[in-house]
Design a protein around this motif. Structure first.
Motif, PDB file in Angstrom:
ATOM      1  N   THR A  28       0.809  -1.221   0.000  1.00 16.27           N
ATOM      2  CA  THR A  28       0.000   0.000   0.000  1.00 16.27           C
ATOM      3  C   THR A  28       0.844   1.273   0.000  1.00 16.27           C
ATOM      4  O   THR A  28       0.636   2.136  -0.852  1.00 16.27           O
ATOM      5  N   PRO A  29       1.801   1.424   0.914  1.00 19.63           N
ATOM      6  CA  PRO A  29       2.590   2.663   0.853  1.00 19.63           C
ATOM      7  C   PRO A  29       3.430   2.780  -0.424  1.00 19.63           C
ATOM      8  O   PRO A  29       3.564   3.872  -0.986  1.00 19.63           O
ATOM      9  N   LEU A  30       3.977   1.637  -0.891  1.00 24.22           N
ATOM     10  CA  LEU A  30       4.820   1.686  -2.086  1.00 24.22           C
ATOM     11  C   LEU A  30       4.032   2.002  -3.349  1.00 24.22           C
ATOM     12  O   LEU A  30       4.564   2.624  -4.272  1.00 24.22           O
ATOM     13  N   LYS A  31       2.781   1.596  -3.383  1.00 18.35           N
ATOM     14  CA  LYS A  31       1.950   1.816  -4.573  1.00 18.35           C
ATOM     15  C   LYS A  31       1.916   3.298  -4.951  1.00 18.35           C
ATOM     16  O   LYS A  31       1.979   3.648  -6.122  1.00 18.35           O
ATOM     17  N   PHE A  32       1.825   4.172  -3.959  1.00 21.23           N
ATOM     18  CA  PHE A  32       1.710   5.599  -4.242  1.00 21.23           C
ATOM     19  C   PHE A  32       3.047   6.229  -4.653  1.00 21.23           C
ATOM     20  O   PHE A  32       3.085   7.372  -5.086  1.00 21.23           O
ATOM     21  N   LEU A  33       4.134   5.479  -4.549  1.00 18.99           N
ATOM     22  CA  LEU A  33       5.442   5.966  -4.984  1.00 18.99           C
ATOM     23  C   LEU A  33       5.761   5.563  -6.421  1.00 18.99           C
ATOM     24  O   LEU A  33       6.728   6.062  -7.006  1.00 18.99           O
ATOM     25  N   ALA A  34       4.966   4.663  -6.987  1.00 18.32           N
ATOM     26  CA  ALA A  34       5.225   4.176  -8.345  1.00 18.32           C
ATOM     27  C   ALA A  34       4.976   5.297  -9.360  1.00 18.32           C
ATOM     28  O   ALA A  34       4.042   6.080  -9.213  1.00 18.32           O
ATOM     29  N   PRO A  35       5.815   5.352 -10.399  1.00 17.25           N
ATOM     30  CA  PRO A  35       5.631   6.392 -11.424  1.00 17.25           C
ATOM     31  C   PRO A  35       4.281   6.224 -12.124  1.00 17.25           C
ATOM     32  O   PRO A  35       3.865   5.118 -12.451  1.00 17.25           O
ATOM     33  N   GLY A  36       3.608   7.331 -12.322  1.00 19.95           N
ATOM     34  CA  GLY A  36       2.346   7.334 -13.058  1.00 19.95           C
ATOM     35  C   GLY A  36       1.110   7.003 -12.237  1.00 19.95           C
ATOM     36  O   GLY A  36      -0.002   7.056 -12.758  1.00 19.95           O
ATOM     37  N   ILE A  37       1.288   6.662 -10.980  1.00 22.51           N
ATOM     38  CA  ILE A  37       0.120   6.354 -10.141  1.00 22.51           C
ATOM     39  C   ILE A  37      -0.421   7.649  -9.560  1.00 22.51           C
ATOM     40  O   ILE A  37       0.249   8.328  -8.786  1.00 22.51           O
ATOM     41  N   THR A  38      -1.628   7.976  -9.953  1.00 21.26           N
ATOM     42  CA  THR A  38      -2.300   9.150  -9.395  1.00 21.26           C
ATOM     43  C   THR A  38      -3.035   8.730  -8.122  1.00 21.26           C
ATOM     44  O   THR A  38      -3.259   7.534  -7.892  1.00 21.26           O
ATOM     45  N   THR A  39      -3.422   9.708  -7.339  1.00 15.73           N
ATOM     46  CA  THR A  39      -4.155   9.395  -6.112  1.00 15.73           C
ATOM     47  C   THR A  39      -5.451   8.648  -6.423  1.00 15.73           C
ATOM     48  O   THR A  39      -5.721   7.610  -5.798  1.00 15.73           O
ATOM     49  N   PRO A  40      -6.275   9.103  -7.380  1.00 12.95           N
ATOM     50  CA  PRO A  40      -7.494   8.339  -7.676  1.00 12.95           C
ATOM     51  C   PRO A  40      -7.211   6.911  -8.144  1.00 12.95           C
ATOM     52  O   PRO A  40      -7.909   5.977  -7.744  1.00 12.95           O
ATOM     53  N   LEU A  41      -6.186   6.729  -8.960  1.00 15.45           N
ATOM     54  CA  LEU A  41      -5.830   5.387  -9.427  1.00 15.45           C
ATOM     55  C   LEU A  41      -5.363   4.523  -8.252  1.00 15.45           C
ATOM     56  O   LEU A  41      -5.773   3.368  -8.101  1.00 15.45           O
ATOM     57  N   GLY A  42      -4.519   5.079  -7.415  1.00 11.50           N
ATOM     58  CA  GLY A  42      -4.053   4.358  -6.237  1.00 11.50           C
ATOM     59  C   GLY A  42      -5.190   3.979  -5.305  1.00 11.50           C
ATOM     60  O   GLY A  42      -5.223   2.878  -4.753  1.00 11.50           O
ATOM     61  N   LEU A  43      -6.150   4.884  -5.132  1.00 13.48           N
ATOM     62  CA  LEU A  43      -7.309   4.586  -4.285  1.00 13.48           C
ATOM     63  C   LEU A  43      -8.159   3.469  -4.889  1.00 13.48           C
ATOM     64  O   LEU A  43      -8.650   2.604  -4.168  1.00 13.48           O
ATOM     65  N   GLY A  44      -8.320   3.489  -6.209  1.00 10.48           N
ATOM     66  CA  GLY A  44      -9.083   2.428  -6.872  1.00 10.48           C
ATOM     67  C   GLY A  44      -8.421   1.070  -6.707  1.00 10.48           C
ATOM     68  O   GLY A  44      -9.081   0.067  -6.414  1.00 10.48           O
ATOM     69  N   ILE A  45      -7.107   1.039  -6.867  1.00 11.20           N
ATOM     70  CA  ILE A  45      -6.363  -0.212  -6.668  1.00 11.20           C
ATOM     71  C   ILE A  45      -6.478  -0.646  -5.211  1.00 11.20           C
ATOM     72  O   ILE A  45      -6.707  -1.824  -4.907  1.00 11.20           O
ATOM     73  N   GLY A  46      -6.329   0.308  -4.308  1.00 11.92           N
ATOM     74  CA  GLY A  46      -6.417   0.007  -2.881  1.00 11.92           C
ATOM     75  C   GLY A  46      -7.744  -0.603  -2.486  1.00 11.92           C
ATOM     76  O   GLY A  46      -7.804  -1.540  -1.685  1.00 11.92           O
ATOM     77  N   ARG A  47      -8.818  -0.087  -3.055  1.00 12.22           N
ATOM     78  CA  ARG A  47     -10.143  -0.655  -2.763  1.00 12.22           C
ATOM     79  C   ARG A  47     -10.201  -2.122  -3.157  1.00 12.22           C
ATOM     80  O   ARG A  47     -10.715  -2.957  -2.409  1.00 12.22           O
ATOM     81  N   LEU A  48      -9.687  -2.435  -4.341  1.00 13.13           N
ATOM     82  CA  LEU A  48      -9.696  -3.827  -4.796  1.00 13.13           C
ATOM     83  C   LEU A  48      -8.842  -4.707  -3.888  1.00 13.13           C
ATOM     84  O   LEU A  48      -9.249  -5.798  -3.494  1.00 13.13           O
ATOM     85  N   VAL A  49      -7.659  -4.222  -3.559  1.00 14.66           N
ATOM     86  CA  VAL A  49      -6.735  -5.003  -2.732  1.00 14.66           C
ATOM     87  C   VAL A  49      -7.334  -5.241  -1.346  1.00 14.66           C
ATOM     88  O   VAL A  49      -7.328  -6.365  -0.837  1.00 14.66           O
ATOM     89  N   PHE A  50      -7.881  -4.194  -0.736  1.00 19.46           N
ATOM     90  CA  PHE A  50      -8.396  -4.347   0.624  1.00 19.46           C
ATOM     91  C   PHE A  50      -9.710  -5.122   0.665  1.00 19.46           C
ATOM     92  O   PHE A  50      -9.998  -5.788   1.661  1.00 19.46           O
ATOM     93  N   THR A  51     -10.471  -5.078  -0.403  1.00 19.17           N
ATOM     94  CA  THR A  51     -11.656  -5.941  -0.471  1.00 19.17           C
ATOM     95  C   THR A  51     -11.224  -7.402  -0.534  1.00 19.17           C
ATOM     96  O   THR A  51     -11.754  -8.248   0.187  1.00 19.17           O
ATOM     97  N   ALA A  52     -10.235  -7.681  -1.372  1.00 19.18           N
ATOM     98  CA  ALA A  52      -9.724  -9.057  -1.472  1.00 19.18           C
ATOM     99  C   ALA A  52      -9.098  -9.502  -0.159  1.00 19.18           C
ATOM    100  O   ALA A  52      -9.314 -10.637   0.289  1.00 19.18           O
ATOM    101  N   LEU A  53      -8.332  -8.628   0.494  1.00 19.95           N
ATOM    102  CA  LEU A  53      -7.715  -8.960   1.779  1.00 19.95           C
ATOM    103  C   LEU A  53      -8.790  -9.240   2.829  1.00 19.95           C
ATOM    104  O   LEU A  53      -8.663 -10.177   3.624  1.00 19.95           O
TER     105      LEU A  53
END
Length: 156
Positions: A28-53
């Motif tokens: 989760t913290p590293l995702k927002f450091l990746a090049p090209g990841i915007t906050t909305p994109l990171g939040l969308g990915i986070g929702r999927l990851v945390f739902t699966a978790l």
């Protein structure tokens, strides 16, 4: 079969701990450091990851409950730890995550929902869950080691 149950009582909580550490505290913290990841994109990915978790966590919790039921005379401490896992998972799934999802909806739509304690609350809940799993793992390992050397009445 008793050996399999005893082994799974160690493997399942360790697996759940690894998932929490890997996804919540590393990915989760590293995702927002990746090049090209915007906050909305990171939040969308986070929702999927945390739902699966969350779904995986509930499945693993049910397995832990079934393993505790399969063990004759599970101790009060063991049941207390299992219950604590369920309570923390319920608070995360039904209180904190829905509120975080509502905040992320506002951010994805371009709004600013303001400051919130929710992320810190979720992190705190994850830490409580991690320590509860660790204590359960230690408890299960100790009981596994004493089975061969103690009478059943001493294992309560």
């Amino acid at each position: 079969m008793p050996r399999l149950v005893a082994s799974l009582r160690l493997i399942v909580p360790a697996l759940w701990m690894g998932m929490i550490i890997g996804l919540s505290f590393i990915e989760t913290p590293l995702k927002f450091l990746a090049p090209g990841i915007t906050t909305p994109l990171g939040l969308g990915i986070g929702r999927l990851v945390f739902t699966a978790l969350s779904i995986a966590g509930w499945v693993l919790w049910v397995v832990i409950v079934l393993l505790a039921l399969a063990r004759p005379r599970e101790s009060r401490r063991g049941w207390l730890l299992v219950a604590a896992m369920g309570v923390v998972a319920a608070v995360q799934s039904f209180v904190i995550r829905p509120a975080l999802a509502a905040r992320s909806d506002v951010i994805i739509a371009g709004g600013d929902p303001g400051e919130s304690w929710l992320h810190y609350g979720y992190i705190a809940a994850e830490l409580v869950l991690l320590f509860t799993l660790l204590f359960y793992l230690i408890h299960a390992a100790r009981r596994m080691m004493t089975v061969g050397s103690a009478e059943p009445s001493e294992l309560r």
